[in-house]
Design an enzyme around this catalytic site. Structure first.
Site, PDB file in Angstrom:
ATOM      1  N   THR A  53     -26.523  41.917 113.305  1.00  0.00           N
ATOM      2  CA  THR A  53     -26.603  42.707 112.633  1.00  0.00           C
ATOM      3  C   THR A  53     -26.906  43.677 112.973  1.00  0.00           C
ATOM      4  O   THR A  53     -28.310  44.515 112.109  1.00  0.00           O
ATOM      5  CB  THR A  53     -27.692  40.979 112.584  1.00  0.00           C
ATOM      6  N   TYR A 144     -19.400  34.265 121.562  1.00  0.00           N
ATOM      7  CA  TYR A 144     -20.407  34.628 119.869  1.00  0.00           C
ATOM      8  C   TYR A 144     -18.978  34.659 119.585  1.00  0.00           C
ATOM      9  O   TYR A 144     -18.380  35.308 119.673  1.00  0.00           O
ATOM     10  CB  TYR A 144     -21.285  35.479 120.198  1.00  0.00           C
ATOM     11  N   LYS A 174     -22.257  30.576 119.696  1.00  0.00           N
ATOM     12  CA  LYS A 174     -22.627  31.367 118.374  1.00  0.00           C
ATOM     13  C   LYS A 174     -21.986  30.707 117.676  1.00  0.00           C
ATOM     14  O   LYS A 174     -21.409  31.633 117.634  1.00  0.00           O
ATOM     15  CB  LYS A 174     -23.321  32.497 118.414  1.00  0.00           C
ATOM     16  N   SER A 176     -20.422  31.945 114.067  1.00  0.00           N
ATOM     17  CA  SER A 176     -19.960  32.558 113.182  1.00  0.00           C
ATOM     18  C   SER A 176     -18.567  32.055 112.132  1.00  0.00           C
ATOM     19  O   SER A 176     -18.219  33.431 111.955  1.00  0.00           O
ATOM     20  CB  SER A 176     -20.777  34.212 113.615  1.00  0.00           C
ATOM     21  N   GLY A 199     -23.917  30.131 112.186  1.00  0.00           N
ATOM     22  CA  GLY A 199     -24.118  31.210 112.270  1.00  0.00           C
ATOM     23  C   GLY A 199     -23.652  31.700 110.624  1.00  0.00           C
ATOM     24  O   GLY A 199     -23.275  33.300 110.430  1.00  0.00           O
ATOM     25  N   GLU A 202     -25.866  30.300 104.425  1.00  0.00           N
ATOM     26  CA  GLU A 202     -25.609  30.225 103.303  1.00  0.00           C
ATOM     27  C   GLU A 202     -25.082  28.510 103.222  1.00  0.00           C
ATOM     28  O   GLU A 202     -24.579  27.418 102.406  1.00  0.00           O
ATOM     29  CB  GLU A 202     -24.616  30.497 102.330  1.00  0.00           C
ATOM     30  N   VAL A 216     -28.017  31.070 114.068  1.00  0.00           N
ATOM     31  CA  VAL A 216     -28.983  32.357 114.148  1.00  0.00           C
ATOM     32  C   VAL A 216     -27.651  33.557 112.694  1.00  0.00           C
ATOM     33  O   VAL A 216     -26.937  32.560 112.777  1.00  0.00           O
ATOM     34  CB  VAL A 216     -27.772  32.782 115.065  1.00  0.00           C
TER      35      VAL A 216
HETATM   36  C1  MN9 Z   1     -20.877  38.642 108.885  1.00  0.00           C
HETATM   37  C2  MN9 Z   1     -22.382  38.841 109.682  1.00  0.00           C
HETATM   38  O1  MN9 Z   1     -23.095  39.712 109.530  1.00  0.00           O
HETATM   39  N1  MN9 Z   1     -22.296  37.235 109.699  1.00  0.00           N
HETATM   40  C3  MN9 Z   1     -23.690  36.515 110.488  1.00  0.00           C
HETATM   41  C4  MN9 Z   1     -24.309  37.003 111.486  1.00  0.00           C
HETATM   42  O2  MN9 Z   1     -23.108  36.527 111.979  1.00  0.00           O
HETATM   43  C5  MN9 Z   1     -24.654  36.337 109.316  1.00  0.00           C
HETATM   44  O3  MN9 Z   1     -25.481  35.840 109.577  1.00  0.00           O
HETATM   45  C6  MN9 Z   1     -24.463  36.326 107.372  1.00  0.00           C
HETATM   46  O4  MN9 Z   1     -25.269  38.306 107.474  1.00  0.00           O
HETATM   47  C7  MN9 Z   1     -25.090  35.890 106.859  1.00  0.00           C
HETATM   48  O5  MN9 Z   1     -24.327  34.549 106.674  1.00  0.00           O
HETATM   49  C8  MN9 Z   1     -24.894  36.665 105.025  1.00  0.00           C
HETATM   50  O6  MN9 Z   1     -23.411  36.683 104.742  1.00  0.00           O
HETATM   51  C1  PYR Z   2     -25.704  37.738 112.622  1.00  0.00           C
HETATM   52  C2  PYR Z   2     -25.798  37.420 114.407  1.00  0.00           C
HETATM   53  O1  PYR Z   2     -25.820  36.835 114.948  1.00  0.00           O
HETATM   54  C3  PYR Z   2     -25.987  38.719 114.469  1.00  0.00           C
HETATM   55  O2  PYR Z   2     -26.408  39.739 113.576  1.00  0.00           O
HETATM   56  O3  PYR Z   2     -24.524  39.174 116.072  1.00  0.00           O
END
Ligand code: MN9
Ligand code: PYR
Length: 307
Positions: A53, A144, A174, A176, A199, A202, A216
């Site tokens: 992000t 991560y 973390k 995701s 992570g 949704e 996160v």
């Molecule tokens: C690809 C990405 O940025 N993933 C984020 C964290 O890892 C999430 O926080 C997403 O932004 C979030 O789930 C919305 O799709």
């Molecule tokens: C979503 C998250 O952890 C990142 O933006 O790295």
């Protein structure tokens, strides 16, 4: 070597956007109000900086140091934890950022797998992580996992295998990814002092059901207060309420996805909702037209019943 046991990260952690000036330079002056906004308006007490992000991979090492320092200094005695993402394509750059994070008093460091040359095996990735962690041996270390972005599809459970022997400062993960079996296998393998942070905002409720200690994510920047309610409903065993709140997050994101949702839109949405001046994203991301973010912000307020 005695293991480093940091304070366990729990609850919501906002993955911060990187404030840029309209000219595209890092804008450190926006960081103090950003932290106050998270604490006062969203009830979010921990942050994850320079990650996905935060466009960490699009920033120079020097910019990442300046940002990390500002987040740590301005967050001191206010935030519970500042976790700094230090992963880079180059091991040397990652080590330099890890050493710097230790100097500025970061509460933790995290590393994403390199993704241009990808590690061929979980062992290779663990060796990379070990070398980064060794540059800051007293700082709690997080791996991560974000396969949709890196294209590195190694199972996290395989990466965790024996990791505490190689990385005494290992503190958690973390995750995701959407593979809840892999996440569950990580939870069941973990000693109690590790923190497993989910992570994908949704489907956080799925991650909580599997045993996540916290989360996160990018959306906690502006949905923190409702997701805090989701977490407490879950912890009280009130699943219907937790689900209702999760469905609201999904409804907001579905609307955003229909409008074309990417990091640039997400960043502009945060500016709209918070009133902070976060500026444009950095190329190759293209700026989001303001009316688009405005329309998503309106829908968000409608769904949350704020309008
Ligand atoms: C690809 C990405 O940025 N993933 C984020 C964290 O890892 C999430 O926080 C997403 O932004 C979030 O789930 C919305 O799709
Ligand atoms: C979503 C998250 O952890 C990142 O933006 O790295």
């Amino acid at each position: 070597m005695t293991p480093v046991v940091g304070r366990k990260a729990t609850g919501l952690v906002a993955a911060t956007f990187t404030p840029l000036t309209p000219e595209g330079e890092i804008n450190l002056s926006e960081i103090r109000p950003y932290i106050d906004y998270l604490l006062e308006q969203q009830g979010v007490k921990s942050i994850f900086v320079n990650g996905t992000t935060g466009e960490g991979m699009s920033l120079t090492v020097e910019e990442r140091k300046l940002l990390a320092e500002e987040w740590c200094h301005k967050g001191k005695n206010k935030l519970e934890q500042v976790i700094v993402h230090v992963g880079c394509m180059s091991l040397k750059d990652s080590q330099e950022l890890a050493r710097h994070a230790a100097e500025i008093g970061a509460d933790g460091i995290a590393v994403i797998s390199p993704s241009f040359f990808k590690p061929a095996t979980a062992d290779a990735l663990r060796m990379f992580l070990q070398e980064v962690a060794a540059a800051a041996p007293a700082v709690p270390f997080y791996y991560y996992h974000i396969p949709a972005v890196t294209g590195v599809n190694l199972r996290s459970r395989d990466v965790l295998e024996g990791i505490e022997k190689q990385i005494p400062s290992f503190q958690g993960l973390k995750f995701s990814g959407s593979d809840l079996m892999d996440f569950g296998q990580c939870v069941s393998y973990s000693p109690s002092h590790w923190s497993l942070l989910y992570g994908i905002d949704e489907q956080l409720l799925g991650g909580l059901a599997m045993g996540a200690n916290g989360a996160v994510g990018s959306t906690y920047n502006y949905l923190g207060s409702s997701v805090n309610r989701l977490m407490s409903a879950f912890h009280k065993g009130d699943l219907p309420n937790a689900r209702t709140l999760q469905f609201q997050v999904q409804d907001i994101l579905c609307y955003a996805i229909k409008m074309g949702f990417d990091l640039a839109v997400n960043k502009q949405l945060m500016s709209e909702v918070s009133g902070l001046a976060l500026g444009p994203p950095r190329l190759p991301l293209l700026p989001c037209p303001q009316p688009k973010a405005h329309s998503i912000a309106q829908r968000l307020q409608q769904i949350l019943g704020e309008q």
